[in-house]
Every structure is written in C-alpha cells, then in structure tokens.
Design a protein around this motif. Structure first.
Motif, mmCIF file in Angstrom:
data_model
loop_
_atom_site.group_PDB
_atom_site.id
_atom_site.type_symbol
_atom_site.label_atom_id
_atom_site.label_comp_id
_atom_site.label_asym_id
_atom_site.label_seq_id
_atom_site.Cartn_x
_atom_site.Cartn_y
_atom_site.Cartn_z
ATOM 1 N N ASP A 35 46.776 31.843 42.338
ATOM 2 C CA ASP A 35 45.498 32.411 41.903
ATOM 3 C C ASP A 35 45.163 32.004 40.477
ATOM 4 O OD1 ASP A 35 44.695 34.020 44.263
ATOM 5 O OD2 ASP A 35 46.672 34.874 43.913
ATOM 6 N N THR B 5 40.447 30.905 38.067
ATOM 7 C CA THR B 5 41.738 30.303 38.449
ATOM 8 C C THR B 5 42.558 29.816 37.256
ATOM 9 O OG1 THR B 5 40.811 28.096 38.783
ATOM 10 C CG2 THR B 5 40.805 29.571 40.695
ATOM 11 N N ALA C 281 48.308 39.017 43.720
ATOM 12 C CA ALA C 281 47.894 37.755 43.108
ATOM 13 C C ALA C 281 49.122 36.991 42.626
ATOM 14 C CB ALA C 281 46.976 38.056 41.924
ATOM 15 N N ARG D 264 41.320 38.655 45.214
ATOM 16 C CA ARG D 264 42.658 39.143 44.833
ATOM 17 C C ARG D 264 42.663 39.714 43.413
ATOM 18 N NH1 ARG D 264 44.852 33.841 46.871
ATOM 19 N NH2 ARG D 264 44.953 34.137 49.118
ATOM 20 N N VAL E 87 40.582 33.955 45.556
ATOM 21 C CA VAL E 87 41.127 34.241 44.221
ATOM 22 C C VAL E 87 40.355 35.415 43.620
ATOM 23 C CG1 VAL E 87 41.388 33.361 41.864
ATOM 24 C CG2 VAL E 87 41.912 31.886 43.831
#
Ligand code: BGC
Length: 756
Positions: free
Chosen positions: A248, A21, A228, A280, A277
């Motif tokens: 994300d 992240t 994302a 994606r 996350v």
C-alpha cells in the motif's frame, strides 16, 4: 470531489489515490485533498517510541528522539513466556504513542532467530514460530486496544542483517511456511494486526516488497489480512511493481513518486489497485478512531513499573549450582560489584529501535541503594567496554577487591558495537577480556555470580563452571538496575525461559555453513531444522536448551492425562497435569508441551513446541493445568498436498524445557488422510493402493497372464519386490514381461476422471 462520468475529475481523484502509495514525509502517509483520508503518523518501535525531530529524521537510530519509556526489547519480553504481561506492555506502549501523536508503532518484529549471529535478534521473539506468534499476538492486542496500530515486521524471511537490502533468502516451501511465515500467520489469524511491514530482502529471488504471492495471495488471500502493508524504509525499487504486488505505502517519502500515477494514467496499472490502497488506508484510520480510548492517560511511573516487571519476569536463571542466589545480604560481609556494565549498562540494542529513555538506574546504583546500611558494596570496573588501554590495572584492581569481599557480583555482556541493526555478529563468545577477568576473579573468590546483559545469546560453555550462578538478563529496558537488584536479591523469583537455544559452539548451529550467504544469496540449507529442531534431530549437546530457565523454587510434574478429541473438533487433544511448587518460596513455572509426530507422513522433527502455560504457585501449592492442543498447530507442509495432519501416533511430552521432559504419553490422534493425484510417475505401490486404479491394474495384469520375465522374478523376491513397487509406472511399462504399457496406464488414468 469526483463526479461520476466526469473524466477529468475522475483522473484527479485517481491521481490523489495514487499519491497515497508513497509516504508524504519520513514518517507519515499522504493526505491528498478531497479524499477525506487523513495522514497516518508512524514511529519506531518496537519496544518504545522513537519520535524524531521532523527536520532531521533517520531510520538508523542515529538522531536523538523525544524521551519515551524504553520497555524491554523483544528478546526479554519473549523470555517471560507470558502473553498477559506482554499485552500490558503493549497497552502501555499504545498509551505512549497516543501521547506523542503516533498512530502506528513499527513493531513487533517477529522474524525467526535462524542464527544466533543475526544483529537484530534482540528485536525478535524466538527460534520457534508458534511461540513467536503467540507472544507477539499479545503485543499487537495490547497496542491496538489503545487505538494504535501495530505494524508486524519484517515480512518476511529477514533473518540477517548482512546484505539485508538485497540478499535473496533461498528457502524451500516447507521451511518457508512451517518456520518463517508461520509466526506471521499466527499473528494475522489471532490478533488481526492493522498493518504489516514488508521486508527489504528478496525471497527466492523476488523482493519481499514487490512479491505478489507474499503480499496478495498468501497474506490477504489465504490468511485473510484486511490491513495495510507499508514497506520497510527504502525497500521499494519499482513502485509500480510493489503496488501491483499488494504493497500500500512505500516509505519513506518524499521524494514524490509519480510512477504509480503515470502507470494508472497510461493504463498499465489497473485503477482498482489504487482504489484498494485508498480503501485500506481509510479502513486503517477508521479502525484507529474506533478503538481510541476516550481519555488517554500517560503515566510515566506506571510505565516504568511495567518495564521493571516485564524485565524481571524475562530474566533467565541459567545456573545456580552453588546455591549463591538469591543473595542474602545480611549474611555477606561485603559485596564486590565488578564490571563496567554495572555502571554503564546495556539495556537496549542499537539501530532504529533505540529509545531515548525517560530514566535509567544502573545496576551499581540500585544495589548500592538497596544494600545501604545492610552490607558494604564496593565497585571496580574490571574491563573497559571497548578498547583496553589499561587492561592489566583494571583486572588487578578488580581481583584485589574480589579477594577482599565475601561475594562477587560480576556484570558481563556484549558491548554495544557487538550487536546492532545493519550488521551481524561473527562470534557467540563474550569478549575475551571479560572472560579473562572472570577467571582471574574466580581464582581468588569462588563465590561469583554472573549477571549477563546481551541481546542475543553468548555461549557460557568455556567458563560456566567458573561461576557459581549465572543470570541472563538480556536487555532490560530502562528499569535496568532495579530489575537486576530485584532478581539477585530474591525480591523477584526468576521465571524466564529461553526462547532460543544457547549453543556450545558456533559450528554447531543449524545455519553455520549457510550464514550469511554470498553473492547475493543465502541458502536455508537446514530447512525446517531451525533451533531446537536441529539440535534434537542431531542429538547435539547444547550450552542451554530451548525452554530452559531455573527458579529459586522447584516444581514437580505429575498425573498426565491426554484426552483425544473427535476429528471434527478443532482441538486435537487436551492435556491435563498437576504441577506442584515443591520448594519453599512462591514462583512461576512455564509448562511446555512438545509433540513428536510419529505418523510417518513426512520427515519430522523429534518433537515441537505445541503449547505452553505460565503457572504461578505459592510454596507447597498444586494446580491442575489443562491445555488444548489445536489440530491446526499440529500440521506440516507436504510438498504437493500443502498443510496436512494425517493423525496417527503422537508422543506428547510435558516438561520444564525442551530437554527436561518430565511426563510422556503416546496417543493415537485422528487426522485427515491426504490423497495425491496418481500420475504416470507415481510408484507402482501407489497405483496398486489406489481405490480405483488399483483394481483396474490388477485386472489387466491378471488378464495378461501376470508379470513375467525379470520383473516377475523380482516381484517374487522380498527385496526385489520392494524395489519394483517403488518404481514409477512409466518406468515399469518399458520393461519386457511387464504387461501394462504406457497407453494402458494412460487409459486407466483417463478412467479416473478429473485429469488425474
Ligand atoms: C528498519 C525498520 C524500521 C524502519 C524505520 C528500517 O531500517 O528495518 O525496522 O522500522 O527502518 O526506522
């Protein structure tokens, strides 16, 4: 690898996912071991690559980057009104990205040009959301066809640079959806971008990068975005809130951010959020891999030629009253090229989009080499770009040269400091020293052609008539000199059109009293009345209208036919018209369709752009042009009912600009009626019109001997009746003589079911 049921390993895998992240470094995403998700490399964007030395990165365009083709910035691309050409630029940019190991290009930027003062307007497409969305979709398609992700930015409502990291854009829902979010919606629905960049600013108080409604409910939920979201560089304050909202990747990294991992570990953030996350980012890598061409070629020369084509197609011929253009050099004794910008060109804007171009030819060099042996070309700078120590001498020399020449080509525009990322302009005028020079030159030689270089509009109102012709070249990208020579000498017949209004005065602009805001807030007081929607609604004279742009030939419009489609058809109506090149040279015209909604369902702009087509025609040729206008594109936002198109009378106008409408038709188009829930606060009129409540209320009134007293008198009077019908049921129920009390009304509502 994590083994199901093994908590320790599961924790490690979650940690790894949480680490995704935040960026691994300034430009790349993380690639924690064992997840099988590779690192993704990003680079600015939007009109060329800015790949930096990794040891010394910045997001302000300060440091040098690897040489790359500097394509025309968005302002110029958009002025082509040509999605096919913009797609070619996107493809070329994608190939450049592949050659430099870049997976994601940080662009296109599609924020609406709310004010001509925004310092980054050169990076944006238009004041009109449909146009911005359609054109940017072509850029996204071009890039992604090469296996390079587009990153559509800055989502959302980032329409100024002043206080951009903090300011709250305070905007009503209708303007938000119809104007500021609409271009993003069009791109997401039409081009399926693989990434989106969340903006720095707040929207109605909530940071865009930590905004659950924006990133999750709207972008992913309503629009179906599958890609994302990365943050703008430094936009995230609370990384846990951001991830929870749907972001994300927080950029840039490092420093490492352990807050997300800690929140997952202590249970305050659901594991599912970081799982998403990871999914994606995995999808992003897969999409890139699946679309990569087998062999990527980087052809510098071809990319230069694409730049040249796009820049010349984006040039806008603002006026040519004296017929000075195109220049016929064989008929000129000598041509004076005047203006510092002729030898020190402005071809791109400043900030994170700044590209280190592979090559650059100045206007002066291009004209000298093109006209060598044809006529004399002489030069005088006339002004200094910044700071004017020897201003008098500069003007004197330029005037002497102009007096001695048969034609003057004067290069004017904005100095680099006037428009840049991070700050807004305070004026829409050209620098005063340039205007003074123009006047002095024109006083000795009236045959003056002005070539403008600027990324956001300058008003010509104060000096337009001093010039015989004006071409707005915007910012050309690296094929600068070639573009200018192509257009001025007539090798390219200009066909660019303005994608934003050029106002007469700053005071006329829609956001004048609300830009750039104060105390951390900017109020979008003009609502949906942005750009031409404002100038048309208020009948304000403009310097040049939205959609304007002349040609060296002329076009005639005739035989408009509008075929209205059935309600079930996603196309509301199809228009057909004949366009004829009535001049003597080949050229292209942008046919623009504007629709005025007369349904009365809501307060409406006078008319709005709903379709366009660029048509290229040889001299004397005609073509029947057809355009489908989609029902979705005719919708407006009702404060309670959401997007609606009720149908009704529509005025269809077709023209060469928003104020040069050549053909009109009135048509009746079917739509969907909307029903608002009836409440105690609904006006009496709506109660009476309601299919169930209406008869029930009438029955009660009849049973109780009608409306009596003052209310009865008013109902009997035509003016009074209107006012009573406009009163909420709850208010009427309290007046003596009105036979329905609050309990009666509630009983009727209860009888409707569904809580309404
Ligand atoms: C800009 C973005 C840019 C990013 C990375 C930010 O300051 O707003 O448009 O992509 O920096 O350079």
């Amino acid at each position: 690898m994590s083994i199901p049921g093994d908590d320790r390993d599961n924790g490690t895998a979650l940690d790894a996912k949480a680490s995704l992240t935040a960026g691994a470094d300034y430009w790349s995403t993380a690639a924690p071991p064992d997840l099988g998700i590779r690192s993704i490399r990003m680079a600015d964007g939007p009109h060329g690559l800015r790949v930096q030395d990794d040891d010394n990165p910045d997001h302000l365009g300060l440091g040098r980057s690897l040489p790359a083709t500097c394509f025309p910035p968005a302002v110029t691309l958009a002025s082509t009104w040509d999605p096919a050409l913009i797609r070619q630029v996107g493809e070329a940019l994608g190939r450049e990205a592949l050659s430099q190991g870049v997976d994601v290009v940080l662009g296109p930027g599609i924020n609406i040009k709310r004010s001509p003062l925004c310092g980054r307007n050169f990076e944006y497409y238009s004041e009109d959301p449909l146009l911005a969305g359609r054109l940017a979709s072509a850029m996204v398609a071009g890039l992604q066809s090469q296996g390079v992700a587009a990153c559509v930015k800055h989502f959302a409502v980032n329409n100024q640079e002043t206080d951009r990291l903090r300011v709250s854009a305070d905007v009503d829902e209708r303007a938000l959806r119809e104007i500021y979010l609409r271009a993003f919606e069009v791109v997401v629905r039409e081009a399926d971008p693989w990434t989106v960049m969340s903006a720095y600013n707040r929207i109605n108080g909530v940071p865009a990068s930590e905004n659950f409604w924006l990133l999750t409910e709207l972008l992913r939920g309503e629009w179906g975005f599958a890609g994302a979201v990365v943050s703008d560089w430094g936009a995230v304050r609370d990384s846990v809130a951001a991830v929870e909202a749907g972001l994300d990747v927080r950029m840039p990294g490092p420093p490492p951010d352990t807050r997300v991992a800690a929140a997952v570990a202590n249970g305050s953030l659901s594991e599912e959020v970081v799982e998403k996350v990871a999914a994606r980012l995995r999808l992003l890598a897969e999409r890139i891999a699946a679309s990569r061409p087998a062999a990527a070629e980087m052809d510098e020369e071809a990319h230069h030629q694409v730049t040249r084509r796009a820049a010349s197609q984006g040039a806008v011929l603002l006026h040519n009253d004296a017929g000075l253009l195109p220049v016929d050099p064989s008929r000129e004794r000598s041509i004076a090229v005047i203006g510092e910008l002729a030898r020190t060109p402005r071809y791109q804007g400043a900030g994170s989009s700044a590209v280190n171009p592979r090559r650059l030819v100045t206007g002066l060099e291009a004209l000298q080499s093109r006209l060598d042996g044809v006529t004399d070309v002489t030069f005088s700078p006339g002004y200094a770009e910044e700071g004017d120590a020897d201003a008098d001498t500069l003007v004197k020399d330029a005037v002497a040269l102009a007096a001695d020449s048969s034609l003057v080509l004067i290069f004017l525009g904005l100095p680099p400091a006037a428009e840049a990322e991070g700050r807004d302009r305070t004026s829409i005028e050209l620098p005063a020293n340039q205007v003074e020079l123009l006047r002095a030159v024109a006083a000795v030689n009236p045959r003056v052609v002005v070539a403008l270089s600027n990324g956001s509009p300058v008003t010509t109102a104060g000096w337009r008539n001093t010039a015989g012709a004006i071409v707005e070249f915007w910012l050309t990208g690296q094929a600068h000199g070639e573009t200018i020579a192509d257009v001025l000498l007539g090798e390219v017949n200009p066909s660019g059109k303005l994608t934003e209004t050029v106002p007469v005065r700053l005071e006329d602009t829609p956001s004048y009293l609300n830009f750039p805001g104060e105390h951390g807030h900017v109020r979008y007081g003009e609502g949906i009345y942005v750009g031409y929607r404002w100038y048309d609604a208020r009948a304000i004279d403009v310097d040049y209208p939205f959609g304007h742009g002349l040609s060296y030939t002329t076009f005639d419009y005739s035989d408009l036919e509008v075929t209205v489609r059935e309600l079930e058809d996603p196309v509301a109506f199809t228009i057909a018209l004949t366009i004829t090149n009535s001049g003597s040279r080949e050229g292209a015209e942008v046919v623009q369709v504007y629709v005025g909604d007369h349904s009365g369902a809501l307060q409406m702009p006078v008319r709005e752009l709903r379709g366009f087509a660029k048509v290229r025609l040889p001299a004397g040729a005609s073509e029947r042009v057809t355009l489908d206008i989609r029902r979705d594109d005719l919708q407006h936002v009702h404060p309670e009912a959401g997007w609606i198109f009720t149908g009704g009378e529509m005025e269809v106008c077709v023209g060469s600009s928003s104020r040069d409408l050549r053909l009109r038709a009135l048509v009746d188009v079917p739509g969907h009626a909307y029903e608002l829930p009836l409440t105690l606060w609904s006006p009496f009129r709506e109660w009476l019109a309601h299919p169930v409540a209406g008869p029930a209320v009438r029955r009660l009134i009849d049973e109780r001997g009608g409306v009596r007293g003052r209310m009865g008198d008013l109902l009997g009077d035509p003016v009074g009746r209107d006012s009573v019908l406009g009163n909420p049921m709850l208010a009427l129920s309290q007046f003596p003589g009105f036979p329905i009390n609050e309990a009666d009304a509630e009983a009727v509502l209860a009888g409707l079911g569904g809580g309404s």
